[in-house]
Design an enzyme around this catalytic site. Structure first.
Site, PDB file in Angstrom:
ATOM      1  N   LYS A  15       5.440  -6.055  -0.216  1.00 36.24           N
ATOM      2  CA  LYS A  15       6.158  -5.367   0.247  1.00 36.24           C
ATOM      3  C   LYS A  15       7.284  -6.942   0.706  1.00 36.24           C
ATOM      4  CE  LYS A  15       7.339  -1.887  -0.731  1.00 36.24           C
ATOM      5  NZ  LYS A  15       7.682  -0.234  -0.070  1.00 36.24           N
TER       6      LYS A  15
HETATM    7  N1  PMP Z   1       0.724   0.239  -0.517  1.00 32.04           N
HETATM    8  C1  PMP Z   1       1.137  -0.228   0.402  1.00 32.04           C
HETATM    9  C2  PMP Z   1       0.620  -0.170   1.645  1.00 32.04           C
HETATM   10  C3  PMP Z   1       2.897  -0.152   0.665  1.00 32.04           C
HETATM   11  O1  PMP Z   1       3.158  -0.524   1.876  1.00 32.04           O
HETATM   12  C4  PMP Z   1       3.542   0.021  -0.323  1.00 32.04           C
HETATM   13  C5  PMP Z   1       4.550   0.161  -0.449  1.00 32.04           C
HETATM   14  N2  PMP Z   1       5.308   1.071   0.607  1.00 32.04           N
HETATM   15  C6  PMP Z   1       2.847   0.361  -2.085  1.00 32.04           C
HETATM   16  C7  PMP Z   1       1.386   0.466  -1.622  1.00 32.04           C
HETATM   17  C8  PMP Z   1       3.327   0.432  -3.234  1.00 32.04           C
HETATM   18  O2  PMP Z   1       4.597  -0.546  -3.671  1.00 32.04           O
HETATM   19  P1  PMP Z   1       5.864   0.033  -4.084  1.00 32.04           P
HETATM   20  O3  PMP Z   1       6.643   0.447  -3.249  1.00 32.04           O
HETATM   21  O4  PMP Z   1       6.139  -1.219  -5.060  1.00 32.04           O
HETATM   22  O5  PMP Z   1       5.601   1.425  -5.351  1.00 32.04           O
END
Ligand code: PMP
Length: 348
Positions: free
Chosen positions: A43
């Site tokens: 993130k």
């Molecule tokens: N895993 C974790 C621990 C996250 O914090 C996030 C983002 N919320 C994701 C996976 C998924 O990433 P994205 O928002 O790009 O789909």
């Protein structure tokens, strides 16, 4: 490059690492470790991407307060970016997420507003909209903001293409929180590596994509109500209680080849296995994505290259079920080692 003008220049360019023990011998299984980002998660990319896009468009004014609804990693990434660039930051999060996430954000100078757990992700977002409207704050809107996948298109996807240059990448395995990673990387793979199969994982107890039931939305793309297929799951950061617009757009691109349902206990076990067998210390969604990658590997042809995203560090989960079986006191084995020499051992 090893000298940087600011911490923000260290976002991205994360390593791709071969799995040596946990993968079946007939495939080459690789992981992309997003914990190498400065604040330990994928993130950080989104945080930098959305703030710089809003600066460029003039939507975000110098010194204006930034507000976002987040389960943690986005808030931590934004807190870093806002600290480095000088924007006040307000984070709205459900009280059910891990305590260390709140404290981390406050450590980085952000204000953290907690919403009651029963209101779930949709309630957290409505509170954010209410606060932004009342105070004139800039909403980063991670679930709908095109600057989120754009950043992954420019960085994550390019890194993947470069790292597999001259070789076939046969499978790319990911989960989704906002769908930013999924959409941004899928855009580039569809164009530049169309043979790569895109595999998307979601919790077994929240198969929102797998249910093929539509998400209702407000005109701005945010959810109008929670999705009926959602029930609680331990993968913090994955699959909120609605299908994010960015995820739906990725589905509509028809870039997804397979959707896998991952049981929570498999996610936790895979995260523990990665630590103990490979020395790779990552969080629960990483374990979940890895569980999906192992399913892909089992059916993949000999010699296949599989790349699995690992979104964040395990250090963020000390107070969660990931560490539930890890004792704080010495175990019987450890007591026996302690007592095997005289120092500190009481002589009765
Ligand atoms: N895993 C974790 C621990 C996250 O914090 C996030 C983002 N919320 C994701 C996976 C998924 O990433 P994205 O928002 O790009 O789909």
């Amino acid at each position: 490059m090893t000298r940087y003008a600011s911490i923000l220049e260290t976002v991205g360019r994360t390593p791709v690492v071969r799995i040596n023990k946990l993968a079946p011998a007939h495939v080459k299984l690789w992981v992309k470790i997003e914990a190498f980002n400065p604040l330990g998660s994928v993130k950080d990319r989104l945080a930098l991407g959305v703030i710089e896009a809003a600066e460029a468009s003039g939507e975000l004014k110098p010194g204006q307060t930034v507000i976002e609804a987040t389960s943690g990693n986005t808030g931590i990434g934004l807190a870093m970016v806002c600290a480095a660039k000088g924007y006040p930051l307000v984070i709205v999060m459900a009280e059910s997420f891990s305590i260390e996430r709140r404290r981390l954000m406050r450590f980085l100078g952000a204000k953290v507003i907690l919403t009651p757990a029963p209101l779930k992700a949709t309630g957290m977002i409505e509170k954010t909209q209410e606060l932004a409207a009342k105070h004139g704050w800039f909403m980063t809107r991670q679930f709908e903001n095109p600057a989120n996948p754009d950043m992954h298109e420019r960085t994550t996807a390019r890194e993947i293409i470069d790292d597999f240059e001259g070789e076939n990448l046969d499978y790319w395995v990911t989960g989704y929180g906002t769908g930013g990673t999924l959409q941004g990387v899928a855009r580039v793979l569809a164009k530049e590596s169309p043979k790569t199969k895109i595999v998307v994982c979601e919790p077994e107890t929240a198969q929102l994509l797998g249910s093929h039931q539509a998400q209702t939305r407000k005109p701005d793309g945010s959810p109008a109500a929670g999705h009926p297929a959602w029930t609680p799951h331990p993968m913090q950061g994955w699959t909120p209680d609605f299908i994010p617009l960015l995820t739906e757009e990725a589905v509509d691109m028809q870039a997804i080849d397979q959707i896998l349902a991952i049981p929570g206990p498999d996610a936790i076990r895979c995260s523990q296995d990665l630590a103990k067998s490979e020395g790779i210390f990552v969080g629960i969604t990483s374990g979940a994505t890895f569980a999906g990658a192992l399913k892909v590997a089992a059916d993949a042809p000999a010699g296949a290259n599989i790349l699995c995203m690992l979104p964040d560090t395990g250090e963020r989960y000390l107070s969660t079920p990931l560490f539930a079986d890890v004792p704080a006191e010495m175990t019987d084995d450890e007591q026996a080692i302690f007592r095997s020499t005289p120092i500190g051992v009481p002589t009765a």
